[in-house]
Each structure stands twice: as C-alpha cells, then as structure tokens.
Motif scaffolding. Structure first.
Motif, short mmCIF file in Angstrom:
data_model
loop_
_atom_site.label_atom_id
_atom_site.label_comp_id
_atom_site.label_asym_id
_atom_site.label_seq_id
_atom_site.Cartn_x
_atom_site.Cartn_y
_atom_site.Cartn_z
N LYS A 389 51.93 85.50 29.49
CA LYS A 389 51.96 84.05 29.04
C LYS A 389 52.35 83.31 29.71
N ARG A 390 52.96 83.40 31.05
CA ARG A 390 53.32 82.58 31.83
C ARG A 390 51.95 82.08 32.87
N ASP A 391 50.91 82.87 32.66
CA ASP A 391 49.74 82.87 33.48
C ASP A 391 48.95 81.72 33.22
N ARG A 392 48.51 80.82 33.84
CA ARG A 392 47.57 79.61 33.33
C ARG A 392 46.19 80.24 33.10
N SER A 393 45.74 81.32 33.60
CA SER A 393 44.42 81.69 33.26
C SER A 393 44.34 82.42 32.17
N LYS A 394 43.36 82.61 31.43
CA LYS A 394 43.27 83.21 30.09
C LYS A 394 43.01 84.80 30.16
N SER A 395 43.74 85.48 29.44
CA SER A 395 43.62 87.13 29.66
C SER A 395 43.49 87.91 28.49
N THR A 396 43.07 89.00 28.09
CA THR A 396 43.07 89.69 27.05
C THR A 396 43.47 91.12 27.60
N VAL A 397 44.54 91.65 26.66
CA VAL A 397 45.03 92.92 27.01
C VAL A 397 44.80 94.01 25.86
N LEU A 398 44.38 94.89 26.14
CA LEU A 398 44.34 96.21 25.23
C LEU A 398 45.37 97.26 25.34
N PRO A 399 46.14 97.64 24.24
CA PRO A 399 47.06 98.60 24.11
C PRO A 399 46.82 100.03 25.10
N VAL A 400 47.81 100.43 25.61
CA VAL A 400 47.93 101.58 26.32
C VAL A 400 47.38 102.78 25.47
#
Length: 534
Positions: A389-400
């Motif tokens: 959330k602190r990252d300025r670049s957008k990201s998408t994370v999938l569960p482990v």
C-alpha cells in the motif's frame, strides 16, 4: 515513521535514496542525458501504421520508434489533433479550451488506420520509458500531474481517488473542484488532497494551467520530435508525490540542485522549506548516511531477511522469481509450521521492500516456505498487501497457493534498477585462478635479491599476508635474519591483512612503492596444428 530523501549528485546523474526509519526503501538514478521521462509530452510524427497490431509507431526523436496503441488514443483524439493544427497555423489561437468545439468521439472498437496516417503530427505523452530493446510507450490521453490534482485536457470529468473512502469528503472535494476548474478540463483528485483547503487546491490547479499555457507557447513554434511539456525531474516528482508531515529531512549535496529543490518546495509547501539541508561534509554523502552499505547488501542475487533466512532473486526474460529460504536460522518455535510462518512473515515484508527498491515490474512469482494451514497462508498474503500500500506503483497480489506460490503483477513504467554488487577478486583479477601459492616465497626471494644486488637499495620494507610473514620470521635464525647475513642489509617485514596470500608490496628507504618486474613470462598456448609447423 520518519522519511528522509538523500540526493547525491554525480557526473553521470543524480542518485536518489528514500529512507524510512533510516532503512533504504526506494532508490532511483536519474541520468543527466535522459530526455525521455514518463510524463513528457512530445510533438511526434507517425512513421508506420500497423493494422495487425491496431497500433502505430511514432517518431519522437528516440533511436527506436515509440509505440502507440489504438486504445491509448483517447476518445477525443480528433479534437486534440484539431487543437494542435490550430495552435501551429492560426495566429489568434488560444491555450484555453472553453471556446473549442469538440469533434465526434472515435469508436472504441475502431481501427488505428482509420484515425492515423503516415507523416501525421500529433501530441503524445510518454507513459512508459524505453525498457530493454523496446522504445517508449505513448498515449494521446494527456494529463499534467500536480501535488493534489491531475489535470486532464479535453475532458469535463471530475473523479476522486478510490483511496479516499469518506463519502462526505469525496462529495466536498468533487463539488469544490467542479466550481473552480476551467471548462473542458477534467480533474482527477489525488489521495493526498483529502482534508485540504480550497486555497491549496486552487494554487495547485493554477500551477498546472500555467504549465499547460507554457506548453501551448512551445507548441506554436515546435518542430517534429520537439518536447512540448517536460515532466519534473525524478527528485522533484518524488517530493510532489510523497512530501508530507512525516518527512524529516531532505538532504542535497549539490548547490544548483539544492537551489532548484528549494524553489520547488517553496512553491508546493512553503511551510516545509526548513527540512531541506545542504550537505557539505567531507565524507561522501551516501557513506555518511550508511546508504552505500545498504545498497551493496540489498542489490545482490541473495538478500538476507532481518531476523533470519534469506531471499534468492532471479530475473528471467518473462518474469522475476523470488525464493524464500530459512537458511540455518535457529529459533524457539515449537514446530515446523510455526518456523515457516515466522520466516515467511519476515520475507513478505522484505519482498515488498525489494519490489520498490529495485523498481521491479511485470510478473513476480514468490516461492514461500510451504505452510499447511490456510490461515497462515492468508496471514502472509495480508502482510504483502499491506506493505505494498506504501508503493506508488500499482500492483495486484494473488493469495498464496497450496504449493506456497504467490503471484504479483506490478506496474512497470521505467527500467528496473540494477546495481552490480560483485567485485573483481584482487588476487586473481577475475580469472578465477591464481599462481600456485607455494611459489610466493620464491617470488619474494627473487625480488629481494634483485633489488639489493642489482639495484643496490640500502633497505627495503615488504608488506605481506600474515601467513607469509610468519614463514619469514619464525625461529631464532629466521629467513629474515638469513637475508641480513647474505646481503648485509636489513629487510623490514610488515603484516598486512588487506593483501591476498599471493600479494606483496615493496617500499624503498624513501617510503615509495617499487614496481616489480613480472617474474613469469606470459603463457603462450599453441594448438596441435601450429605445433606441427613448429
């Protein structure tokens, strides 16, 4: 949490380090010869239209043509082209858009060949810098970023960042901006605008409008490939996006850059000028703030995890792979599952930090230590999401997954940061081979004899590895004493732990280093055919 921005100016460019609680979380290098930055607006020329890709290649002066897809043209591309033509041909043209008549929007499912023609000039903005063998990626949906707002010409939409969750605040900001924005300019309200007064937002809007008007003046006389509007330099853009009450220090070691940043901070946050400092110490800037050591530790193939364990980071053509290892960590956990959870939780924070630090983009696959419990896998997933959330670049994370794999996609707009942390071995010179160690004493003996007999040196001082030093000084009648009886001159020996076992340095009586002739002749390899001729 404290934030510090340390900027070190070098001959090649500016090194920018963002520290949070003294720990390095972002690193950027802005080369002085970089003319193609995300946000720059150029007057480009269509070089080739590719119907199969539904795109076009645009010449903006870079050695590789930039890529413009049909979906990046924007609905009002025809209006934009009309504006550009008017700016360059009509004497009474104005930068204001209130009087412009909008052309019909293009079809969302249309073809690039129906809109673009070879040789056509159009205004384009860089949305992705040149990466690897690819040229820049472009868009015709122009936008000018400010501290609180983003100005979008040829639009009337006012939108609010999704991260502002309060319904009352969203309504307040939208109503406020709608009342002050010019006609035919859209506005995106950024997250940092939450709680800001109308005066601050209005000042930010006016600054962007002034920038647009300056760009219009440039456009009137611009030639193909000219830059019309330039984005801020990397250090100023970081300040624009991140500067807030949590910033403690901005340290700059270059006078000109210090003055530029001071003027920029005064324009966006006059009350924060006092945190800007000009570093004039004798120690190198990054050494003084312990950044150099952190860079060496963070950019290698293997990265240690605080509290135990380590990451192995590999870069393939298609994606990045991060392997989490517990190493030989000793802990007090009761079972294997608890150990895996502990290491994975620490690794999750370090993975998020590494993505920001190296500016890794594209697809990232993280191989965590296997955990049987779905609850534990969910905990690791939540930690990664929270850290990003602190990252300025957008990201998408999938569960482990059950196999312990996590998939992440992260926005990539610039080349990945890479610092070579390996150093050439001072003993072998990078060849991976050294002279047989048993021969070092022969080389020293030969050097002593040559210098004392052939060159008549009165005394010598030899710096050598401690092991070799012990060999020459052990016993009542040591090798060093035997030299004295043989040459009737004393040779001083000094232990030097910085030298390799095969290295030694010889000083004369004046304390100057003596350059030794190479003892061994170069080895010449002769293949079988050449040997027959010999």
């Amino acid at each position: 949490m404290s934030n510090e921005l340390i900027i070190n100016s070098t001959q090649d460019g500016d090194r920018i380090a963002l520290l949070q609680d003294k720990r390095l979380v972002e690193y950027h290098f802005e080369s002085k010869d970089t003319d193609y930055t995300v946000g720059d607006i150029f007057l480009g020329t269509v070089k080739k239209v590719m119907p199969g890709l539904n795109a076009a290649f645009i010449d903006i002066g870079y050695h590789k043509d930039a890529f413009l897809h049909y979906h990046d043209l924007g609905a009002n591309i025809k209006t934009l082209n009309k504006y550009v033509k008017a700016a360059q041909t009509q004497k009474n043209a104005t930068p204001k858009l209130s009087q412009i008549k909008f052309e019909p929007e293009i079809d969302k499912l249309g073809k690039a060949a129906d809109v673009l023609k070879k040789g056509q000039q159009l205004l384009v903005q860089i949305v992705k810098e040149p990466i690897s063998t690819k040229g820049p990626r472009l868009s015709c949906e122009l936008s000018l970023a400010g501290r609180y707002l983003v100005l979008v010409p040829f639009s009337n939409t006012v939108s609010v960042s999704k991260k502002i969750v309060s319904k009352e605040e969203r309504t307040r900001l939208k109503r406020l901006i709608t009342s002050i924005k010019p006609e035919n300019f859209g506005v995106i309200i950024r997250t940092v605008a939450e709680g800001r007064e109308v005066a601050e937002l209005d000042r930010d809007l006016r600054n962007m409008l002034a920038n647009w008007e300056e760009g219009f003046k440039t456009l009137r006389i611009a030639k193909p490939n000219d830059k019309v509007i330039g984005e801020l330099n990397r250090s100023s853009s970081i300040l624009r996006d991140l500067l807030n009450e949590s910033f403690d220090n901005i340290v700059v070691d270059d006078t000109q850059l210090y003055d530029d940043i001071k003027a920029y901070v005064q324009s966006i946050a006059p009350d924060r000028v006092n945190i800007l400092k000009h570093y004039t110490g004798k120690t190198k800037t990054f050494e003084h703030f312990n950044i150099e050591k952190q860079l060496k530790a963070a950019f290698g193939k293997t990265v240690t995890i605080p509290g135990g364990g380590y990451l192995v980071i590999e870069h393939t053509e298609a994606l990045h792979v991060v392997d989490v290892n517990s190493g030989n960590k000793s802990n007090t956990e009761t079972n294997q599952e608890a150990t895996a959870l502990h290491v994975n939780m620490m690794a999750a924070k370090e993975v998020a930090r590494q993505l920001r630090l190296r500016d890794i983009g594209g697809i990232i696959v993280v191989d965590f230590i296997d955990m049987k419990s779905p609850e534990n896998r969910q905990k690791v997933y939540e930690v990664v999401k929270e850290e990003l959330k602190r990252d300025r670049s957008k990201s998408t994370v999938l569960p482990v997954s059950k196999f312990g794999l996590m998939q992440i996609t992260r926005q990539r707009v610039r080349p990945e940061q890479n610092i070579v942390t390996g150093e050439v071995c001072p003993t072998c010179g990078g060849t991976g081979k050294i002279t047989a160690s048993i021969l070092v004493t022969d080389e020293i003996d030969a050097a002593v004899e040559d210098l004392l007999t052939s060159h008549n040196h009165k005394s010598l001082k030899i710096f050598m590895h401690p092991f070799v030093y012990s060999y020459y000084t052990k016993g009542l009648i040591s090798k060093q004493v035997k030299w004295f009886f043989k040459y009737y001159r004393w040779v001083s020996l000094v232990k030097d732990t910085s030298l390799g076992i095969m290295d030694f340095n010889v000083m004369d009586s004046q304390g100057e280093e003596i350059e030794l002739r190479t003892a061994a002749s170069p080895v010449v390899e002769i293949d079988e055919k050449e040997e027959e001729l010999v």
